[in-house]
Design a protein around this motif. Sequence first.
Motif, mmCIF file in Angstrom:
data_model
loop_
_atom_site.group_PDB
_atom_site.id
_atom_site.type_symbol
_atom_site.label_atom_id
_atom_site.label_comp_id
_atom_site.label_asym_id
_atom_site.label_seq_id
_atom_site.Cartn_x
_atom_site.Cartn_y
_atom_site.Cartn_z
ATOM 1 N N ASP A 1 -6.482 -1.922 -4.157
ATOM 2 C CA ASP A 1 -6.402 -0.928 -5.224
ATOM 3 C C ASP A 1 -5.010 -0.307 -5.315
ATOM 4 N N GLU A 2 -4.377 -0.109 -4.145
ATOM 5 C CA GLU A 2 -3.069 0.554 -4.153
ATOM 6 C C GLU A 2 -1.911 -0.407 -4.439
ATOM 7 N N HIS A 3 -1.993 -1.613 -3.843
ATOM 8 C CA HIS A 3 -0.826 -2.509 -3.914
ATOM 9 C C HIS A 3 -1.068 -3.740 -4.790
ATOM 10 N N GLY A 4 -2.290 -3.933 -5.210
ATOM 11 C CA GLY A 4 -2.594 -5.097 -6.045
ATOM 12 C C GLY A 4 -2.586 -6.407 -5.262
ATOM 13 N N ILE A 5 -2.759 -6.357 -3.928
ATOM 14 C CA ILE A 5 -2.812 -7.611 -3.158
ATOM 15 C C ILE A 5 -4.088 -7.662 -2.305
ATOM 16 N N GLU B 1 -0.932 3.985 5.808
ATOM 17 C CA GLU B 1 0.516 4.239 5.823
ATOM 18 C C GLU B 1 1.252 3.093 6.529
ATOM 19 N N ALA B 2 0.664 2.574 7.610
ATOM 20 C CA ALA B 2 1.283 1.446 8.315
ATOM 21 C C ALA B 2 1.382 0.244 7.385
ATOM 22 N N VAL B 3 0.356 0.020 6.605
ATOM 23 C CA VAL B 3 0.357 -1.094 5.649
ATOM 24 C C VAL B 3 1.484 -0.898 4.640
ATOM 25 N N ARG B 4 1.595 0.325 4.106
ATOM 26 C CA ARG B 4 2.666 0.627 3.141
ATOM 27 C C ARG B 4 4.023 0.269 3.717
ATOM 28 N N ARG B 5 4.249 0.704 4.962
ATOM 29 C CA ARG B 5 5.572 0.466 5.563
ATOM 30 C C ARG B 5 5.804 -1.025 5.804
ATOM 31 N N ALA B 6 4.773 -1.710 6.282
ATOM 32 C CA ALA B 6 4.940 -3.142 6.582
ATOM 33 C C ALA B 6 5.232 -3.920 5.303
#
Length: 463
Positions: free
Chosen positions: A264-268, A218-223
């Motif tokens: 897998d989630e963000h493609g990076i 979740e922290a990654v998503r927000r950042a």
Amino acid sequence: MSRSAHPAGPRYADVLPEGHYSPPPADLNALDPKVWAQTVTRDEDGVVTVGGIAVTELAERFGTPAYLLDEADFRSRVRAWRTAFGSEADVFYAGKAFLSRAVVRWLDEEGLNLDVCSGTELATALSAGMPAERIAFHGNNKSKAEIHRAVEAGVGRIVLDSFQEIVRVAHIAQSLGKRQKVQIRITVGVEAHTHEFIATAHEDQKFGIPLAGGQAAEAVRRALRLDGLELVGIHSHIGSQIFDMSGFEVAAHRVVRLLREIRDEHGIELPEIDLGGGLGIAYTSDDDPREPHEIAKALNEIVSRECEAARLRTPRISVEPGRAIVGPTAFTLYEVGTIKPLEGLRTYVSVDGGMSDNIRTALYDAEYSVALVSRVSDAAPMLVRVVGKHCESGDIVVKDAFLPADLAPGDLIAVPATGAYCRSMASNYNHALRPPVVAVADGEARVIVRRETEEDLLRLDVG
Ligand code: LLP
């Protein structure tokens, strides 16, 4: 008191439970290179020298207690770490272990990066000319002013430690018209085999964002959503004074698993992974630390293997050794004040410093060794406890060690491996004046941090 009143060694077996003591070393005058800085040796008179200068002369010139730092040793350890990790990885010296402007200059000259964890450590680094882009800024509660200063200075990375900080750093960077490179520090749930106070990867503690429960994801998503941030990697630091590489193995495995989930989630694919510091050093002859090249090899292999299994490009690795670089390079020189033999127990040797210059024994039950350094002696070994001059019975510097039974007031003794977390954690307890750090190299000695004076202390007292 006559010398014969000092009970000699053999009694140690009566006072320490089986298995809790090592027998006295065969030769009390020997200096184990494992625990002493590289240039430390004895001259033909039996006096210990460092960087080619006798400790008796150093005591006369700079007083005691004093931290004596072997500059050649420091530089060669820095080089060993840099060479071991090569150009494919980054080594950040953890300034919390010991930081001064001279140290910053040495690091800069030797091409190492620096990890700081306060605005004042940052100021020290910048004032000594360390390029900001080679600095990483850590901490679990950086103030807005500290973040502002770091972003404005252009630090190479900020290691984000909480959800609040993700937003704070993003806002500050944006307000300055910048995009700040950041890593997110996660806790991977590893129980490092070290003292509880210096283990940092289990979840029940203040550092990092837990992998557990999807918090790190979740922290990654927000950042990733915030314009002021450029997320470049994931950071994990599992603890300190660690010898066993298995904790790093589990940490790397879990960090790489997160990198795979991010892909897998963000493609990076995030380009960096930082495995922190924490590599152990020898405080006594019983400790067997690994060499930097062995550590580099092990960490590189672990990360490559994990990435291959996850079909990820291997990210750039970084590490943050503090203790492993500076710890072995210095020793504390003390003068013996009083000697108190306690019949049937042990002999208390009081020195002119104590828990104000080395809190580690009281705080972590740390073990140290000690040697008589102003002369050699053929006297029998005597079990001693080296204590300080503070008003507290826990004021212990070396819990159990052997010194020659003819030890006398005025002798100089030294405690090796005090380069890390001793001066940097020193205090003014009982209004002790913090000792100087004297760098010694090639027959020259130079104060790099001066001794505090009464005036220094009284200047703060404005009541
Ligand atoms: N990186 C991070 C994020 C850290 O928190 C630390 C240490 C290091 C690197 C460097 O660890 P080292 O390689 O020096 O073990 N006062 C304690 C140690 C506290 C360590 C705090 N963080 C002691 O005296 O043992």
